[in-house]
Scaffold this motif. Structure first.
Motif, PDB file in Angstrom:
ATOM      1  N   ILE A  46      -3.758  -3.382  -9.907  1.00 23.70           N
ATOM      2  CA  ILE A  46      -3.921  -2.196  -9.064  1.00 23.70           C
ATOM      3  C   ILE A  46      -3.722  -2.625  -7.615  1.00 23.70           C
ATOM      4  CG2 ILE A  46      -5.519  -0.396  -8.267  1.00 23.70           C
ATOM      5  CD1 ILE A  46      -7.035  -0.755 -10.947  1.00 23.70           C
ATOM      6  N   PHE A  47      -2.977  -1.856  -6.858  1.00 25.66           N
ATOM      7  CA  PHE A  47      -2.801  -2.085  -5.425  1.00 25.66           C
ATOM      8  C   PHE A  47      -3.606  -1.058  -4.647  1.00 25.66           C
ATOM      9  CE2 PHE A  47       0.862  -4.244  -7.064  1.00 25.66           C
ATOM     10  CZ  PHE A  47       1.242  -5.165  -6.110  1.00 25.66           C
ATOM     11  N   THR A  48      -4.117  -1.466  -3.499  1.00 23.17           N
ATOM     12  CA  THR A  48      -4.665  -0.491  -2.557  1.00 23.17           C
ATOM     13  C   THR A  48      -3.797  -0.491  -1.316  1.00 23.17           C
ATOM     14  OG1 THR A  48      -6.179  -1.935  -1.327  1.00 23.17           O
ATOM     15  CG2 THR A  48      -7.029  -0.901  -3.356  1.00 23.17           C
ATOM     16  N   ARG A  49      -3.836   0.617  -0.618  1.00 21.21           N
ATOM     17  CA  ARG A  49      -3.035   0.776   0.590  1.00 21.21           C
ATOM     18  C   ARG A  49      -3.902   1.449   1.650  1.00 21.21           C
ATOM     19  NH1 ARG A  49       2.418   3.419  -1.038  1.00 21.21           N
ATOM     20  NH2 ARG A  49       0.976   5.062  -1.626  1.00 21.21           N
ATOM     21  N   ASP A  50      -4.160   0.715   2.745  1.00 26.68           N
ATOM     22  CA  ASP A  50      -4.861   1.283   3.887  1.00 26.68           C
ATOM     23  C   ASP A  50      -4.013   2.447   4.383  1.00 26.68           C
ATOM     24  OD1 ASP A  50      -6.998   1.210   5.784  1.00 26.68           O
ATOM     25  OD2 ASP A  50      -5.694   0.227   7.237  1.00 26.68           O
ATOM     26  N   THR A  51      -4.621   3.596   4.581  1.00 27.12           N
ATOM     27  CA  THR A  51      -3.849   4.790   4.915  1.00 27.12           C
ATOM     28  C   THR A  51      -4.487   5.529   6.079  1.00 27.12           C
ATOM     29  OG1 THR A  51      -3.124   5.011   2.609  1.00 27.12           O
ATOM     30  CG2 THR A  51      -2.950   6.974   4.004  1.00 27.12           C
TER      31      THR A  51
END
Length: 169
Positions: A46-51
Motif C-alpha cells: 500500500i502506498f500513501t501520498r501526502d495530499t
C-alpha cells in the motif's frame, strides 16, 4: 502470515522537490528493492501520498511549514517514477501526517518504509500500533529518511520505545 508493506509518501517533492534531501534521494533504491521483495512473495503493498491543495499556505500545517509541497495534481505530489508512481497498488491520499483510516484494514504483520521518518512514518507507525497492539510492526531504517539525520534517529528511538521493531540501522 499475511504481510503488508506500507510505503509512506515516496513523492517527488520529498525526494528531489521543494522538501527533498540527499538522504531521501539515497533511500529510493532501497525502497524499490523492498517493494520488489514484497511483490515477489505476493504480499500486500500500500502506498500513501501526502495530499495538499492550492490553499496549503493558509492551513495550520502551512503556517508551521510555509513551503508548498505535494499539491494535488502537481508533479511533486506524484509518487516517484523510480517506484512506478505506485501504479498497480492501492494509493491512499492522506491530508495530514497520519492516516486515520487504518482501522478499516485487516493487518496481520506490517512493515513501513518511506518519508519522512520523523513526521509521517512515525505518525503512521504509532497510529498503527495503537490500533493493532498485538501485531508485529516493523520500520526499516535503511528505507527511511528524516528531515535531518538527527531527527530521523530520534524518531527511530521513539518507535523502538513504543515496541515497534526497527531494522536496517
Amino acid at each position: 502470515m499475511n504481510r503488508t508493506l506500507i510505503v509512506i509518501d515516496m513523492q517527488n517533492d520529498f525526494i528531489s522537490g521543494s522538501l527533498g534531501t540527499k538522504e531521501a534521494q539515497a533511500i529510493v533504491p532501497n525502497v524499490k528493492k523492498k517493494i520488489e521483495e514484497y511483490k515477489a512473495r505476493g504480499d500486500e503493498i500500500i502506498f500513501t501520498r501526502d495530499t495538499h491543495f492550492v490553499n496549503y499556505l493558509n492551513t495550520n500545517e502551512g503556517e508551521h511549514l510555509p513551503v508548498k509541497h505535494c499539491i494535488q495534481g502537481t508533479y511533486g505530489w506524484l509518487i516517484s517514477d523510480e517506484l512506478d508512481n505506485g501504479v498497480g497498488y492501492p494509493v491512499i491520499d492522506k491530508y495530514t501526517f497520519g492516516f486515520d483510516g487504518w482501522v478499516h484494514y485487516d493487518f496481520e504483520e506490517i512493515e513501513l518504509v518511506g518519508l519522512c521518518t520523523d513526521i509521517c512514518v512515525v505518525s503512521n507507525a504509532l497510529i498503527l500500533k495503537a490500533l493493532f497492539p498485538d501485531i508485529n510492526i516493523t520500520v526499516d531504517a535503511s528505507c527511511c529518511a528524516g528531515v535531518t539525520p538527527e531527527s530521523h534517529k530520534a524518531a527511530l528511538t521513539t518507535m523502538k520505545m513504543c515496541q515497534i521493531d526497527v531494522i536496517g540501522e
